[in-house]
Structures are given as C-alpha cells and as structure tokens.
Design a protein around this motif. Structure first.
Motif, PDB file in Angstrom:
ATOM      1  N   PRO A  15      40.884  19.129 -24.596  1.00  0.00           N
ATOM      2  CA  PRO A  15      40.540  20.513 -24.920  1.00  0.00           C
ATOM      3  C   PRO A  15      40.591  20.739 -26.430  1.00  0.00           C
ATOM      4  O   PRO A  15      41.319  20.044 -27.148  1.00  0.00           O
ATOM      5  N   ALA A  16      39.850  21.712 -26.910  1.00  0.00           N
ATOM      6  CA  ALA A  16      39.727  21.928 -28.347  1.00  0.00           C
ATOM      7  C   ALA A  16      41.067  22.147 -29.024  1.00  0.00           C
ATOM      8  O   ALA A  16      41.374  21.553 -30.066  1.00  0.00           O
ATOM      9  N   ALA A  79      41.139  28.216 -23.376  1.00  0.00           N
ATOM     10  CA  ALA A  79      41.608  29.112 -22.321  1.00  0.00           C
ATOM     11  C   ALA A  79      42.989  29.633 -22.692  1.00  0.00           C
ATOM     12  O   ALA A  79      43.671  29.082 -23.566  1.00  0.00           O
ATOM     13  N   LYS A  80      43.419  30.684 -22.004  1.00  0.00           N
ATOM     14  CA  LYS A  80      44.738  31.255 -22.279  1.00  0.00           C
ATOM     15  C   LYS A  80      45.839  30.255 -21.978  1.00  0.00           C
ATOM     16  O   LYS A  80      46.845  30.182 -22.710  1.00  0.00           O
ATOM     17  N   ASP A  81      45.710  29.474 -20.897  1.00  0.00           N
ATOM     18  CA  ASP A  81      46.739  28.485 -20.570  1.00  0.00           C
ATOM     19  C   ASP A  81      46.934  27.501 -21.712  1.00  0.00           C
ATOM     20  O   ASP A  81      48.066  27.075 -21.997  1.00  0.00           O
ATOM     21  N   MET A  87      51.497  27.861 -28.129  1.00  0.00           N
ATOM     22  CA  MET A  87      52.546  28.801 -28.523  1.00  0.00           C
ATOM     23  C   MET A  87      53.924  28.189 -28.298  1.00  0.00           C
ATOM     24  O   MET A  87      54.815  28.284 -29.150  1.00  0.00           O
ATOM     25  N   GLU A  88      54.105  27.566 -27.140  1.00  0.00           N
ATOM     26  CA  GLU A  88      55.381  26.926 -26.824  1.00  0.00           C
ATOM     27  C   GLU A  88      55.679  25.814 -27.818  1.00  0.00           C
ATOM     28  O   GLU A  88      56.809  25.663 -28.296  1.00  0.00           O
ATOM     29  N   ASP A  89      54.661  25.046 -28.157  1.00  0.00           N
ATOM     30  CA  ASP A  89      54.832  23.947 -29.106  1.00  0.00           C
ATOM     31  C   ASP A  89      55.268  24.476 -30.469  1.00  0.00           C
ATOM     32  O   ASP A  89      56.167  23.921 -31.107  1.00  0.00           O
ATOM     33  N   ALA A  90      54.636  25.569 -30.905  1.00  0.00           N
ATOM     34  CA  ALA A  90      54.986  26.157 -32.202  1.00  0.00           C
ATOM     35  C   ALA A  90      56.392  26.737 -32.184  1.00  0.00           C
ATOM     36  O   ALA A  90      57.136  26.640 -33.174  1.00  0.00           O
ATOM     37  N   ILE A 129      56.812  31.160 -19.566  1.00  0.00           N
ATOM     38  CA  ILE A 129      55.587  30.373 -19.471  1.00  0.00           C
ATOM     39  C   ILE A 129      55.707  29.408 -18.296  1.00  0.00           C
ATOM     40  O   ILE A 129      56.621  28.582 -18.257  1.00  0.00           O
ATOM     41  N   PRO A 130      54.826  29.486 -17.315  1.00  0.00           N
ATOM     42  CA  PRO A 130      54.904  28.553 -16.177  1.00  0.00           C
ATOM     43  C   PRO A 130      54.701  27.111 -16.646  1.00  0.00           C
ATOM     44  O   PRO A 130      53.885  26.842 -17.539  1.00  0.00           O
ATOM     45  N   THR A 131      55.451  26.208 -16.067  1.00  0.00           N
ATOM     46  CA  THR A 131      55.276  24.791 -16.367  1.00  0.00           C
ATOM     47  C   THR A 131      54.110  24.277 -15.536  1.00  0.00           C
ATOM     48  O   THR A 131      54.233  24.087 -14.324  1.00  0.00           O
TER      49      THR A 131
END
Length: 252
Positions: A15-16, A79-81, A87-90, A129-131
């Motif tokens: 994904p991009a 996509a939002k997912d 976001m989690e990575d940041a 955030i769902p895994t």
C-alpha cells in the motif's frame, strides 16, 4: 522500487502509505515540492486522536484540519485502516536501545515491557485501534526485533520466541488498557482511585454473602478490595509472574 501515486506498487504489492513509511515510494525529482506529505497527514491524525479521541479520526476530518480535499489524502494513504497503522507507528516511535551484550533475557524483556507500557500511557488512544494485522510498519517491526533480541541467548525455538513476545505484549496491552479505562472513569466521576475502590467494596458488601461468595467475603473482611495499591503495583506483580512462567520454559 517505485510506488505509483494511486497507491498501487509497480510489482511491490505494498500500500502507498506503508511503502512510503519504509522509504520505498518513488520521490519526485522535478517540479515544485508538494505541500502535502505523508508525515503531515499522520501528524494531523495523531494530534486529532490525542485531542478528541480516536473516534474523531476520519479521512474527511484530517483533510479538513489540513485544509485540503479528502481525495488528496488518498494519494498518500489508501484507506483509513492504513492511516491507523501509521498513526500507531508514529505514536510509539523507536524502541529503547539494546539489549546490551551482557544483558540477560529477563532484564531485557523487563525494560522492553516498561517502555511499551510508557508508550501506551503517552498515547492511550492507540489502545482503541483494533489489531488487524501483524507488525508491518518500521517502528512496529523495530519493537518486535528489540523484544526477540532479548531472547537471542536462550535455547527457545524461533516459534517459541514469537509466542513469548505475544504473551508479554498481550499482558502489557491489557494492563495499559485497564489503567486507561479506570483513569477515564475517574475523570468522568471526579473520584480518585481510593474513593472508587472504597465505593466498589461497599457495593460488594451489600450484594454478597459468605455462603454464596466465600472468597469475595474473605477479601472484603480484610479490606483487600477497598485499599488500592500504588499505580504500578499490579503491573510489577503481573509482569514478574509472566516472566516467571517464561523462565520455567527457558530453563526447561
């Protein structure tokens, strides 16, 4: 490895946003520098989650905060997912350094677990955030690498090491989520932890009896359910017992 603007990799299948996070997306060398970047999008989404909660994050809301059209975001995030993963990575950033060459596995995993817990406490919205997939972003893979490196000198199989990682990560995540939920409840009611525990104990005392709930009654009788410990006590206890179990496996 070039990644096209629409997010479809030229044979990469990435994904991009994920490709860009790993530095695998093609960068323009000509023309004006684009005003919108993946980092700006992720930063805006993180700030929104921190201020208004994860439920407020949507592609349209992030675009509005950046002053751009919603469709322009899809040139960077498919996509939002995918945005949630970034976001989690940041939010987590890079893991603690190490382990040191002479550091034993238990000390290393203890440091890792406390660092992970601190990251959750800094960013409690991440717990919502769902895994949905295994680690696939740079920082998440770095955290994985750091934990597995702690087990390098054990005789555990690679599969067992992964299982140990999942066990410790699950304990830390569960404790962090419980702490976040209790903190949010306290903020809503205005009660501190001691007041909340005392109210709970009084409620149990009214609805339980020694015949039906002998174990609960015994705990109530000595005041164990109405006096909270320190903010880290349950984490210290639970982590130590989890590592005790892993130690039995390592020694076996």
């Amino acid at each position: 490895m070039a990644i096209e603007e629409n997010g479809n990799g030229s044979g990469s299948g990435l994904p991009a946003g994920i490709a860009a996070a790993w530095g695998l997306r093609e960068r323009r060398t000509k023309g004006p520098k684009p005003g919108l970047t993946l980092n700006r999008i992720v930063d805006a989404a993180v700030n929104l989650a921190a201020s208004d909660g994860l439920g407020a994050v949507s592609m349209s809301r992030v675009a509005a905060d950046l002053g751009v059209s919603t469709m322009s975001l899809y040139r960077y995030v498919s996509a939002k997912d995918e945005l949630l993963l970034l976001m989690e990575d940041a939010a987590f950033g890079t893991p603690p350094p190490g382990p040191a060459p002479d550091e034993d596995w238990r000390t290393g995993l203890t440091t890792w677990a406390w660092s992970l817990r601190a990251a959750f406490h800094r960013n409690p919205w991440v717990l919502r955030i769902p895994t949905s997939a295994p680690p696939s972003t740079p920082n998440s893979v770095a955290w994985m690498e750091r934990a597995l490196a702690c087990l390098r000198d054990t005789r555990l199989s690679e599969g067992a090491k992964i299982s140990v990682l999942l066990l410790v990560n699950g304990f830390v995540r569960n404790e962090a989520r419980l702490s976040a939920d209790l903190a949010a409840a306290a903020e809503r009611t205005g009660d501190d932890t001691e007041q909340s525990m005392a109210s709970w104990a009084r409620l149990l005392g009214k609805v339980t009896d020694a015949e039906r709930f002998p174990a609960v009654t015994a705990a109530l009788a000595v005041g164990e359910l109405e006096t909270p410990g320190g903010p880290d006590d349950e984490f210290v206890f639970g982590l130590a017992r989890t590592l005790d179990g892993i130690e039995a496996l390592v020694n076996a």
